[in-house]
Enzyme design. Structure first.
Site, PDB file in Angstrom:
ATOM      1  N   ASP A 195      61.825   8.711  69.121  1.00 45.92           N
ATOM      2  CA  ASP A 195      62.644   9.292  68.048  1.00 45.92           C
ATOM      3  C   ASP A 195      64.120   9.344  68.469  1.00 45.92           C
ATOM      4  O   ASP A 195      64.990   9.711  67.676  1.00 45.92           O
ATOM      5  CB  ASP A 195      62.124  10.667  67.610  1.00 45.92           C
ATOM      6  CG  ASP A 195      62.130  11.688  68.728  1.00 45.92           C
ATOM      7  OD1 ASP A 195      62.442  11.330  69.892  1.00 45.92           O
ATOM      8  OD2 ASP A 195      61.815  12.864  68.448  1.00 45.92           O
ATOM      9  N   SER A 196      64.411   8.904  69.700  1.00 45.17           N
ATOM     10  CA  SER A 196      65.806   8.704  70.110  1.00 45.17           C
ATOM     11  C   SER A 196      66.493   7.723  69.170  1.00 45.17           C
ATOM     12  O   SER A 196      67.726   7.653  69.131  1.00 45.17           O
ATOM     13  CB  SER A 196      65.871   8.178  71.545  1.00 45.17           C
ATOM     14  OG  SER A 196      65.019   7.056  71.707  1.00 45.17           O
TER      15      SER A 196
ATOM     16  N   ASP B 165      56.607   7.850  68.627  1.00 42.02           N
ATOM     17  CA  ASP B 165      56.870   9.298  68.681  1.00 42.02           C
ATOM     18  C   ASP B 165      56.506   9.985  67.371  1.00 42.02           C
ATOM     19  O   ASP B 165      56.813   9.462  66.284  1.00 42.02           O
ATOM     20  CB  ASP B 165      58.380   9.520  68.896  1.00 42.02           C
ATOM     21  CG  ASP B 165      58.717   9.973  70.305  1.00 42.02           C
ATOM     22  OD1 ASP B 165      57.821  10.498  71.007  1.00 42.02           O
ATOM     23  OD2 ASP B 165      59.886   9.809  70.701  1.00 42.02           O
TER      24      ASP B 165
ATOM     25  N   LYS C 208      53.229   9.840  70.753  1.00 45.04           N
ATOM     26  CA  LYS C 208      53.804  10.760  71.748  1.00 45.04           C
ATOM     27  C   LYS C 208      54.230  12.035  71.051  1.00 45.04           C
ATOM     28  O   LYS C 208      54.734  11.983  69.919  1.00 45.04           O
ATOM     29  CB  LYS C 208      55.000  10.131  72.466  1.00 45.04           C
ATOM     30  CG  LYS C 208      55.616  11.081  73.517  1.00 45.04           C
ATOM     31  CD  LYS C 208      56.546  10.381  74.483  1.00 45.04           C
ATOM     32  CE  LYS C 208      57.948  10.189  73.973  1.00 45.04           C
ATOM     33  NZ  LYS C 208      58.638  11.429  73.537  1.00 45.04           N
TER      34      LYS C 208
ATOM     35  N   GLU D 292      55.999  16.085  71.977  1.00 43.46           N
ATOM     36  CA  GLU D 292      56.631  16.953  72.975  1.00 43.46           C
ATOM     37  C   GLU D 292      55.918  18.301  73.016  1.00 43.46           C
ATOM     38  O   GLU D 292      55.498  18.807  71.984  1.00 43.46           O
ATOM     39  CB  GLU D 292      58.114  17.157  72.627  1.00 43.46           C
ATOM     40  CG  GLU D 292      58.926  15.880  72.699  1.00 43.46           C
ATOM     41  CD  GLU D 292      60.406  16.087  72.401  1.00 43.46           C
ATOM     42  OE1 GLU D 292      60.865  17.250  72.367  1.00 43.46           O
ATOM     43  OE2 GLU D 292      61.096  15.075  72.196  1.00 43.46           O
TER      44      GLU D 292
ATOM     45  N   GLU E 123      60.829  14.535  81.608  1.00 44.34           N
ATOM     46  CA  GLU E 123      62.247  14.240  81.368  1.00 44.34           C
ATOM     47  C   GLU E 123      63.150  15.273  82.044  1.00 44.34           C
ATOM     48  O   GLU E 123      62.873  16.484  82.016  1.00 44.34           O
ATOM     49  CB  GLU E 123      62.533  14.215  79.846  1.00 44.34           C
ATOM     50  CG  GLU E 123      64.005  13.921  79.555  1.00 44.34           C
ATOM     51  CD  GLU E 123      64.297  13.498  78.121  1.00 44.34           C
ATOM     52  OE1 GLU E 123      63.360  13.352  77.318  1.00 44.34           O
ATOM     53  OE2 GLU E 123      65.502  13.321  77.817  1.00 44.34           O
TER      54      GLU E 123
HETATM   55  O1  KIV Z   1      62.617   9.400  72.089  1.00 51.18           O
HETATM   56  C1  KIV Z   1      62.686   8.844  73.190  1.00 51.18           C
HETATM   57  O2  KIV Z   1      63.284   7.779  73.351  1.00 51.18           O
HETATM   58  C2  KIV Z   1      62.039   9.491  74.315  1.00 51.18           C
HETATM   59  C3  KIV Z   1      62.381   8.965  75.667  1.00 51.18           C
HETATM   60  C4  KIV Z   1      63.656   9.572  76.090  1.00 51.18           C
HETATM   61  C5  KIV Z   1      61.315   9.211  76.642  1.00 51.18           C
HETATM   62  O3  KIV Z   1      61.330  10.416  74.168  1.00 51.18           O
END
Ligand code: KIV
Length: 277
Positions: free
Chosen positions: A49-50, A88, A118, A120, A187
């Site tokens: 989600d970056s 994510d 993924k 968090e 992280e």
């Molecule tokens: O969203 C993302 O790119 C991430 C990485 C920083 C691991 O979670």
């Protein structure tokens, strides 16, 4: 009836099995062309989600939507033949309940064809992780610095400097490991703690700003390519300076268009000579 395996891409189980064998190589990917370039070199591509920050110019990842993750997940899946692809779950699409998390994860997996999701969170997400895993969703966890919690956790600073903070991260990692996560991002976490967690969990630990002690590494691809130059955190290394290359190319293009030296004769269509009867 037996059916042959449909794909040779690495699975989440393959990623866990690399623990103790060799480092897991991972990058974020958001588009088909980049996925094609990264695929031969990476074990795991993360549609992170970056993308909200690096592609859409958002200040944080909080505004990213499920629809954005699906569109980019589909794009990445079109570019891979080898790597495991994880997408994510964006902020607000899974924290409310384990049922909400399953609905979002199932939608993302069905609509993109990715290998897992993924999310968090540590202790507070363990029940959700177990719920997803027991229903067929491979889960990549994420502990330590959690960008989706930036508004409540004091910003993007590294973690694990105090005993209280280290204890919390330790418990978080153990909780999602016991819940069945196949791997976890660690992280922005101090080296001794990342090393200790890596030595105690069964999941593969994938570090970003968490030292070489982790089972593998991930970087935001635009960071490591030198494309996202707004700031450079300590843990980022530029393996290329693409911002400069692109800027120079745009400048050269502009110069040639203004001078009418581009397009040249080799880029221009002329009427073909008529064939004689
Ligand atoms: O969203 C993302 O790119 C991430 C990485 C920083 C691991 O979670």
């Amino acid at each position: 009836m037996s059916t042959p395996p449909r794909q040779k891409r690495l699975t989440p189980n393959d990623i866990t099995a690399l623990k103790g064998q060799r480092p897991v190589v991972s990058l974020t990917a958001y588009t088909t062309p980049m996925a094609r370039l990264f695929d031969p070199h990476c074990d795991l591509l993360l549609v992170g989600d970056s993308l909200g920050m690096v592609l859409y110019g958002m200040d944080t990842t909080v505004g990213v939507t499920v629809e954005m993750m699906i569109a980019h997940g589909q794009a990445v899946m079109r570019g891979v033949t080898r790597a495991c692809v994880i997408v994510d779950l964006p902020f607000g699409s899974y924290q409310e309940s384990k049922e909400q998390a399953f609905r979002t994860a199932a939608r993302i997996m069905k609509e993109t064809g990715c290998d897992g999701v993924k999310l968090e969170g540590g202790e507070e997400m363990a029940e959700t992780v177990a719920f997803l895993v027991s229903r067929g969703v491979p889960v990549f966890g994420h502990v330590g610095l959690m960008p989706q919690q930036v508004n409540t956790s004091g910003g993007y600073r590294s973690k694990g400097h105090t005993d209280t903070e280290a204890d919390k991260i330790r418990r978080d990692a153990r909780a999602i490991d016991e819940a069945g996560a196949f791997a976890m991002v660690i992280e922005g976490t101090v080296e001794p703690l990342a090393r200790e967690i890596t030595g105690t969990v069964s999941a593969a630990t994938i570090g970003i700003g968490a030292s070489p002690a982790c089972d593998g590494q991930v970087l935001v691809s635009d960071d490591m390519l030198g494309l996202f130059n707004d700031f450079k955190p300590r843990f980022v290394k530029h393996f290329a300076e693409l911002a400069e290359v692109i800027s120079r190319a745009a400048e050269d293009y502009a110069t040639e268009v203004r001078a009418r030296t581009f397009p040249g004769p080799e880029h221009t269509f002329q009427i073909r000579p008529k064939k004689q009867d």
